[in-house]
Design a protein around this motif. Sequence first.
Motif, mmCIF file in Angstrom:
data_model
loop_
_atom_site.group_PDB
_atom_site.id
_atom_site.type_symbol
_atom_site.label_atom_id
_atom_site.label_comp_id
_atom_site.label_asym_id
_atom_site.label_seq_id
_atom_site.Cartn_x
_atom_site.Cartn_y
_atom_site.Cartn_z
ATOM 1 N N THR A 191 0.048 -3.741 -11.692
ATOM 2 C CA THR A 191 0.435 -2.504 -11.028
ATOM 3 C C THR A 191 1.623 -2.761 -10.110
ATOM 4 O O THR A 191 1.838 -3.894 -9.679
ATOM 5 C CB THR A 191 -0.739 -1.922 -10.206
ATOM 6 N N HIS A 192 2.388 -1.699 -9.820
ATOM 7 C CA HIS A 192 3.405 -1.789 -8.773
ATOM 8 C C HIS A 192 2.902 -1.118 -7.502
ATOM 9 O O HIS A 192 3.587 -1.116 -6.481
ATOM 10 C CB HIS A 192 4.711 -1.116 -9.233
ATOM 11 N N ASP A 193 1.697 -0.563 -7.565
ATOM 12 C CA ASP A 193 1.101 0.149 -6.433
ATOM 13 C C ASP A 193 0.286 -0.832 -5.600
ATOM 14 O O ASP A 193 -0.788 -1.277 -6.013
ATOM 15 C CB ASP A 193 0.215 1.277 -6.963
ATOM 16 N N GLN A 194 0.784 -1.173 -4.403
ATOM 17 C CA GLN A 194 0.098 -2.173 -3.599
ATOM 18 C C GLN A 194 -1.246 -1.670 -3.068
ATOM 19 O O GLN A 194 -2.125 -2.464 -2.742
ATOM 20 C CB GLN A 194 0.993 -2.673 -2.467
ATOM 21 N N VAL A 195 -1.458 -0.341 -3.007
ATOM 22 C CA VAL A 195 -2.764 0.187 -2.604
ATOM 23 C C VAL A 195 -3.812 -0.152 -3.665
ATOM 24 O O VAL A 195 -4.930 -0.576 -3.346
ATOM 25 C CB VAL A 195 -2.699 1.711 -2.372
ATOM 26 N N GLU A 196 -3.457 0.018 -4.942
ATOM 27 C CA GLU A 196 -4.353 -0.387 -6.030
ATOM 28 C C GLU A 196 -4.666 -1.873 -5.934
ATOM 29 O O GLU A 196 -5.825 -2.291 -6.092
ATOM 30 C CB GLU A 196 -3.717 -0.085 -7.393
ATOM 31 N N GLY A 235 1.450 -3.496 2.180
ATOM 32 C CA GLY A 235 1.231 -2.686 3.379
ATOM 33 C C GLY A 235 1.951 -1.353 3.273
ATOM 34 O O GLY A 235 3.067 -1.285 2.751
ATOM 35 N N SER A 236 1.297 -0.289 3.736
ATOM 36 C CA SER A 236 1.899 1.046 3.675
ATOM 37 C C SER A 236 1.574 1.806 4.951
ATOM 38 O O SER A 236 0.403 1.893 5.346
ATOM 39 C CB SER A 236 1.357 1.807 2.465
ATOM 40 N N PRO A 283 3.693 -0.996 11.220
ATOM 41 C CA PRO A 283 3.655 0.277 11.966
ATOM 42 C C PRO A 283 2.294 0.556 12.609
ATOM 43 O O PRO A 283 2.226 1.171 13.666
ATOM 44 C CB PRO A 283 3.982 1.318 10.892
ATOM 45 N N GLN A 284 1.215 0.084 11.967
ATOM 46 C CA GLN A 284 -0.129 0.336 12.498
ATOM 47 C C GLN A 284 -0.403 -0.453 13.778
ATOM 48 O O GLN A 284 -1.351 -0.133 14.508
ATOM 49 C CB GLN A 284 -1.188 -0.022 11.452
ATOM 50 N N TYR A 285 0.394 -1.498 14.046
ATOM 51 C CA TYR A 285 0.143 -2.352 15.200
ATOM 52 C C TYR A 285 0.968 -1.962 16.427
ATOM 53 O O TYR A 285 0.859 -2.602 17.472
ATOM 54 C CB TYR A 285 0.410 -3.820 14.845
#
Length: 355
Positions: A191-196, A235-236, A283-285
């Motif tokens: 996959t290219h989707d890092q969430v997957e 990371g997203s 960004p979450q940090y």
Amino acid sequence: MAGLKLNGIKKRYGNVEVIRNVDLDIADGEFVVFVGPSGCGKSTLLRMIAGLEEISGGELYIDGKLCNEMEPRERGIAMVFQSYALYPHLTVRENMGFGLSLNKTPRDEMERRVNEAARILKLEPLLDRKPSQLSGGQRQRVAIGRAIIRKPTVFLFDEPLSNLDAALRMDMRMEIAKLHKDLGATMVYVTHDQVEAMTLADKIVVLEGGVVQQIGAPIDIYKNPANKFVAGFIGSPKMNFMDVTVDSVSAGRVTVASSAIEPVAIEAKGFAVGDKALLGIRPQYLRQEQAVGAAGAMKGSISLVERLGTETIVSFETPSNERALAVIPRDEAFEAGSGIEFSFDPKSAHLFPAA
């Protein structure tokens, strides 16, 4: 089921080398995801495992057997493609059992296997429908069912969810994760989707330019990226990278600063005073309130606000005209053009060479 071993695998098209010395061990029953941007070589590597692409160099072992010269049908694998590749004139039942019918499998055995796969994938009410009467998610489940009934030693998935909408992708991710748990099968997924990749994998292989950049458990890669490419890809939203200069080095800690970031000490090695570097912060940090142990802060001017209900994504520009993102874990209103300041825990930051 079976494990896989790749020793120095290479792929060349003429003088162009697209896969470069890949070494990888995949344990029996492991779920491994190849992830990377388009053109990085992940699908080519999967097709080499399947026997659909010739191996230019190195050795491929499946269940301990050297497979370089084996035909695809001899490797004990089943592949699920990006396109469903279903026969439009056949029913779901006939599509799923097509491979077995070619192999002259007895009818009662074929029926038993089709019914078993349909039960696992909740396709029993759809067995007499044609593909045109199915949704995208149902068609993909039929394609997976066609692979299951072959009872392969290894399942290969080539971006199977890329044709589905966001809601269906989430549903199918859960279906595939449950399928892996129920079957205990060895699965290799591209996959290219890092969430997957983060949600499905036992182990992630990050590829770029045909080279393995990092191999590891999803959370380990997220927290300890091997280089700037991995840090930015996993990371997203993607990690912020800010230009900084090394002010001092002492006992494994490097103090950096810039016009946008107050001096902050990061645990890092290989830097000298005066070096240019990139400070990576997810960004979450970034926090509006004072972070525990924070020694530095980042400031800027808000350029865009995305209110998503459960969180707010703030895009801002620093005094040095660098763009950065912050994820606020709540719904909050901000005014574009106003100033904003964030703090962060130095332990959550990363330092990379500017080059």
